[in-house]
Design a protein around this motif. Structure first.
Motif, PDB file in Angstrom:
ATOM      1  N   GLY A 179       0.888  -1.029   0.178  1.00 45.66           N
ATOM      2  CA  GLY A 179       0.002  -0.205   0.020  1.00 45.66           C
ATOM      3  C   GLY A 179       0.857   1.271   0.095  1.00 45.66           C
ATOM      4  O   GLY A 179       0.547   2.306  -0.699  1.00 45.66           O
ATOM      5  N   HIS A 180       2.022   1.187   0.607  1.00 44.32           N
ATOM      6  CA  HIS A 180       2.914   2.318   0.619  1.00 44.32           C
ATOM      7  C   HIS A 180       3.715   2.350  -0.753  1.00 44.32           C
ATOM      8  O   HIS A 180       4.089   3.597  -0.929  1.00 44.32           O
ATOM      9  N   ASP A 181       4.060   1.326  -1.360  1.00 39.97           N
ATOM     10  CA  ASP A 181       4.802   1.290  -2.667  1.00 39.97           C
ATOM     11  C   ASP A 181       3.952   0.405  -3.408  1.00 39.97           C
ATOM     12  O   ASP A 181       4.499  -0.797  -3.677  1.00 39.97           O
ATOM     13  N   PRO A 182       3.210   0.699  -4.079  1.00 40.52           N
ATOM     14  CA  PRO A 182       2.284   0.041  -5.016  1.00 40.52           C
ATOM     15  C   PRO A 182       3.082  -0.487  -6.408  1.00 40.52           C
ATOM     16  O   PRO A 182       2.445  -1.249  -6.972  1.00 40.52           O
ATOM     17  N   LEU A 183       4.359   0.043  -6.741  1.00 40.31           N
ATOM     18  CA  LEU A 183       5.064  -0.413  -7.515  1.00 40.31           C
ATOM     19  C   LEU A 183       5.915  -1.380  -7.208  1.00 40.31           C
ATOM     20  O   LEU A 183       6.448  -1.991  -8.187  1.00 40.31           O
ATOM     21  N   LEU A 184       5.886  -1.877  -6.023  1.00 40.27           N
ATOM     22  CA  LEU A 184       6.540  -3.050  -5.607  1.00 40.27           C
ATOM     23  C   LEU A 184       5.855  -4.509  -5.957  1.00 40.27           C
ATOM     24  O   LEU A 184       4.709  -4.516  -5.873  1.00 40.27           O
ATOM     25  N   SER A 185       6.558  -5.458  -6.436  1.00 38.91           N
ATOM     26  CA  SER A 185       5.979  -6.590  -6.824  1.00 38.91           C
ATOM     27  C   SER A 185       5.649  -7.382  -5.524  1.00 38.91           C
ATOM     28  O   SER A 185       6.405  -7.083  -4.434  1.00 38.91           O
ATOM     29  N   ARG A 186       4.731  -8.154  -5.519  1.00 36.41           N
ATOM     30  CA  ARG A 186       4.175  -8.981  -4.333  1.00 36.41           C
ATOM     31  C   ARG A 186       5.189  -9.897  -3.790  1.00 36.41           C
ATOM     32  O   ARG A 186       5.679 -10.077  -2.708  1.00 36.41           O
ATOM     33  N   GLU A 187       6.046 -10.569  -4.834  1.00 37.59           N
ATOM     34  CA  GLU A 187       7.107 -11.495  -4.608  1.00 37.59           C
ATOM     35  C   GLU A 187       8.055 -10.704  -3.771  1.00 37.59           C
ATOM     36  O   GLU A 187       8.545 -11.389  -2.775  1.00 37.59           O
ATOM     37  N   LEU A 188       8.548  -9.527  -4.207  1.00 38.90           N
ATOM     38  CA  LEU A 188       9.710  -8.816  -3.583  1.00 38.90           C
ATOM     39  C   LEU A 188       9.068  -8.432  -2.058  1.00 38.90           C
ATOM     40  O   LEU A 188       9.744  -8.444  -1.078  1.00 38.90           O
ATOM     41  N   ILE A 267      14.929   6.848 -14.527  1.00 38.22           N
ATOM     42  CA  ILE A 267      14.444   5.622 -14.902  1.00 38.22           C
ATOM     43  C   ILE A 267      12.628   5.498 -15.144  1.00 38.22           C
ATOM     44  O   ILE A 267      12.182   5.929 -14.142  1.00 38.22           O
ATOM     45  N   ALA A 268      12.266   5.487 -16.082  1.00 37.22           N
ATOM     46  CA  ALA A 268      10.875   5.523 -16.451  1.00 37.22           C
ATOM     47  C   ALA A 268       9.987   4.260 -15.441  1.00 37.22           C
ATOM     48  O   ALA A 268      10.600   3.262 -15.204  1.00 37.22           O
ATOM     49  N   ASP A 269       9.069   4.556 -15.159  1.00 37.03           N
ATOM     50  CA  ASP A 269       7.831   3.702 -14.440  1.00 37.03           C
ATOM     51  C   ASP A 269       8.335   3.415 -13.058  1.00 37.03           C
ATOM     52  O   ASP A 269       8.327   2.024 -12.922  1.00 37.03           O
ATOM     53  N   ALA A 270       8.995   4.193 -12.465  1.00 38.77           N
ATOM     54  CA  ALA A 270       9.957   3.740 -11.128  1.00 38.77           C
ATOM     55  C   ALA A 270       9.733   5.010 -10.282  1.00 38.77           C
ATOM     56  O   ALA A 270       9.719   6.002 -10.726  1.00 38.77           O
ATOM     57  N   GLY A 271       9.520   4.568  -8.952  1.00 47.34           N
ATOM     58  CA  GLY A 271       9.616   5.807  -8.164  1.00 47.34           C
ATOM     59  C   GLY A 271      11.018   5.380  -7.081  1.00 47.34           C
ATOM     60  O   GLY A 271      12.097   5.220  -7.699  1.00 47.34           O
ATOM     61  N   HIS A 272      10.769   5.825  -5.864  1.00 55.22           N
ATOM     62  CA  HIS A 272      11.994   6.158  -4.862  1.00 55.22           C
ATOM     63  C   HIS A 272      12.786   4.632  -4.846  1.00 55.22           C
ATOM     64  O   HIS A 272      13.952   4.849  -4.838  1.00 55.22           O
ATOM     65  N   ASN A 273      11.988   3.666  -5.030  1.00 54.42           N
ATOM     66  CA  ASN A 273      12.814   2.334  -4.930  1.00 54.42           C
ATOM     67  C   ASN A 273      13.110   1.675  -6.285  1.00 54.42           C
ATOM     68  O   ASN A 273      12.415   0.645  -6.609  1.00 54.42           O
ATOM     69  N   LEU A 274      13.556   2.713  -7.252  1.00 48.34           N
ATOM     70  CA  LEU A 274      13.691   2.332  -8.563  1.00 48.34           C
ATOM     71  C   LEU A 274      14.360   1.109  -8.801  1.00 48.34           C
ATOM     72  O   LEU A 274      14.040   0.203  -9.826  1.00 48.34           O
ATOM     73  N   HIS A 275      15.466   0.616  -7.748  1.00 44.89           N
ATOM     74  CA  HIS A 275      16.120  -0.867  -8.232  1.00 44.89           C
ATOM     75  C   HIS A 275      15.200  -1.855  -7.714  1.00 44.89           C
ATOM     76  O   HIS A 275      15.582  -2.919  -8.235  1.00 44.89           O
ATOM     77  N   HIS A 276      14.061  -1.683  -7.037  1.00 42.39           N
ATOM     78  CA  HIS A 276      13.239  -2.644  -7.039  1.00 42.39           C
ATOM     79  C   HIS A 276      12.057  -2.608  -8.193  1.00 42.39           C
ATOM     80  O   HIS A 276      11.376  -3.761  -8.519  1.00 42.39           O
ATOM     81  N   HIS A 277      11.775  -1.394  -8.485  1.00 43.48           N
ATOM     82  CA  HIS A 277      10.745  -1.507  -9.532  1.00 43.48           C
ATOM     83  C   HIS A 277      10.987  -1.821 -10.941  1.00 43.48           C
ATOM     84  O   HIS A 277      10.323  -2.373 -11.577  1.00 43.48           O
ATOM     85  N   GLN A 278      11.992  -1.445 -11.184  1.00 47.70           N
ATOM     86  CA  GLN A 278      12.667  -1.784 -12.633  1.00 47.70           C
ATOM     87  C   GLN A 278      14.155  -2.487 -12.433  1.00 47.70           C
ATOM     88  O   GLN A 278      15.052  -1.924 -12.859  1.00 47.70           O
ATOM     89  N   PRO A 279      13.994  -3.766 -11.775  1.00 46.74           N
ATOM     90  CA  PRO A 279      15.500  -4.350 -11.483  1.00 46.74           C
ATOM     91  C   PRO A 279      16.067  -4.451 -12.843  1.00 46.74           C
ATOM     92  O   PRO A 279      17.427  -4.288 -12.574  1.00 46.74           O
ATOM     93  N   GLN A 280      15.544  -4.892 -13.748  1.00 44.82           N
ATOM     94  CA  GLN A 280      16.383  -5.285 -15.021  1.00 44.82           C
ATOM     95  C   GLN A 280      17.281  -4.020 -15.494  1.00 44.82           C
ATOM     96  O   GLN A 280      18.287  -4.019 -16.155  1.00 44.82           O
TER      97      GLN A 280
END
Length: 294
Positions: A179-188, A267-280
């Motif tokens: 809820g705090h970071d909706p761009l985060l995958s559930r797996e992570l 990095i597009a489609d990424a927020g503060h945790n960009l290394h988690h949002h767009q890891p590749q």
């Protein structure tokens, strides 16, 4: 060399605290230290560390007050409080030149360490870790130092009153994190929560960090911009930002001018945790930076 699936858990000491770090092996390779953000823990870097440990000696500390490191009595969690801990870790690892990759709070700490000991850092990658933007700093400093200091005292008193957050289950914490970071995958999110929570005696679950970290430190009340420190950094610097983040991009706000040799990547489609949002995408930029000629 076989890849490491699970790192070795090790400890060192700094300023009276027993601090924890993960060692991913390959000790003859160049040293690479990954530093997590505030309210996180070393295991958030596991996916990245597994990809890097074939070419690097990857070491990942739990910052003071986080993960399996000791908490600081009295809430000593201003940026300057963390810097000696990184210096002690580098000494523990043999005072070898290192490359630093760090996020948010960890990025600010890494910037300070690199500025103070530029001869010990080969390269520095900072993910949204320069602190207040010029606009935010101006808004803060519209208040007097007295006003800011009083607000800080009231904030830490409120933290004392509220105490740490608790959850009835790990799953509830996962939902709160997403809820705090909706761009985060559930797996992570599940991975981070399972390794970042501990049970209380009352059957509730709480994060493995000192909630007093949210109060920052008195040293940061009305603090000046650290641009004089940025100017002391000699190595190549990669400043990374998420296009969807609240953080101010230093290319746009002018802070990039204080660095001798820095590049900014958004990095597009990424927020503060960009290394988690767009890891590749993050990994591609990072690998290019780590292997580039100086």
């Amino acid at each position: 060399m076989s890849l490491v699936e699970n790192p070795q858990s090790r400890f060192y000491h700094s300023r009276g605290l027993r601090l924890h770090y993960l060692d991913w092996g390959n000790v003859d390779a160049p040293l690479l230290i990954l530093i997590h953000g505030g309210l996180e823990h070393a295991r958030v870097w596991d996916q990245l560390a597994r990809q890097l440990c074939a070419d690097w000696h990857v070491v990942v500390p739990d910052l003071r007050g986080h993960g399996d490191s000791d908490w600081s009595t009295g809430g000593a969690y201003a940026i300057p409080d963390f810097v000696p801990d990184i210096a002690a870790l580098v000494a523990e690892l043999g005072d070898r030149p290192t490359t630093l990759v760090a996020h948010s709070l960890g990025g600010n700490i890494a910037v300070h360490y690199t500025a103070l000991f530029p001869e010990r850092v080969n390269r520095l990658c900072v993910i949204e870790g320069l602190g207040f933007s010029p606009e935010a700093r101006a808004k803060r400093d519209a208040k007097s130092r007295r006003e800011q200091l009083r607000e800080w005292v009231e904030r830490v008193r409120e933290l004392d009153r509220l105490g740490p957050s608790e959850y009835p289950s790990v799953e509830a914490a996962v939902e709160r994190l997403m809820g705090h970071d909706p761009l985060l995958s559930r797996e992570l999110a599940e991975y981070v929560c399972k390794r970042g929570l501990k049970p209380n005696d009352n059957g509730q679950w709480r994060w493995k960090y000192d909630h007093q970290i949210r109060g920052f430190g008195a040293a940061e009340v009305a603090s000046v911009e650290a641009s004089d420190l940025w100017q002391a950094i000699e190595c190549p610097v990669l400043l990374m930002y998420g296009a969807e983040s609240w953080a101010s991009n230093p290319q746009d706000d002018g802070r990039i001018r204080h660095f001798a040799q820095a590049q900014v990547v958004s990095i597009a489609d990424a927020g503060h945790n960009l290394h988690h949002h767009q890891p590749q995408v993050f990994m591609q930029y990072l690998q290019n930076f780590l292997t580039a000629a100086s």
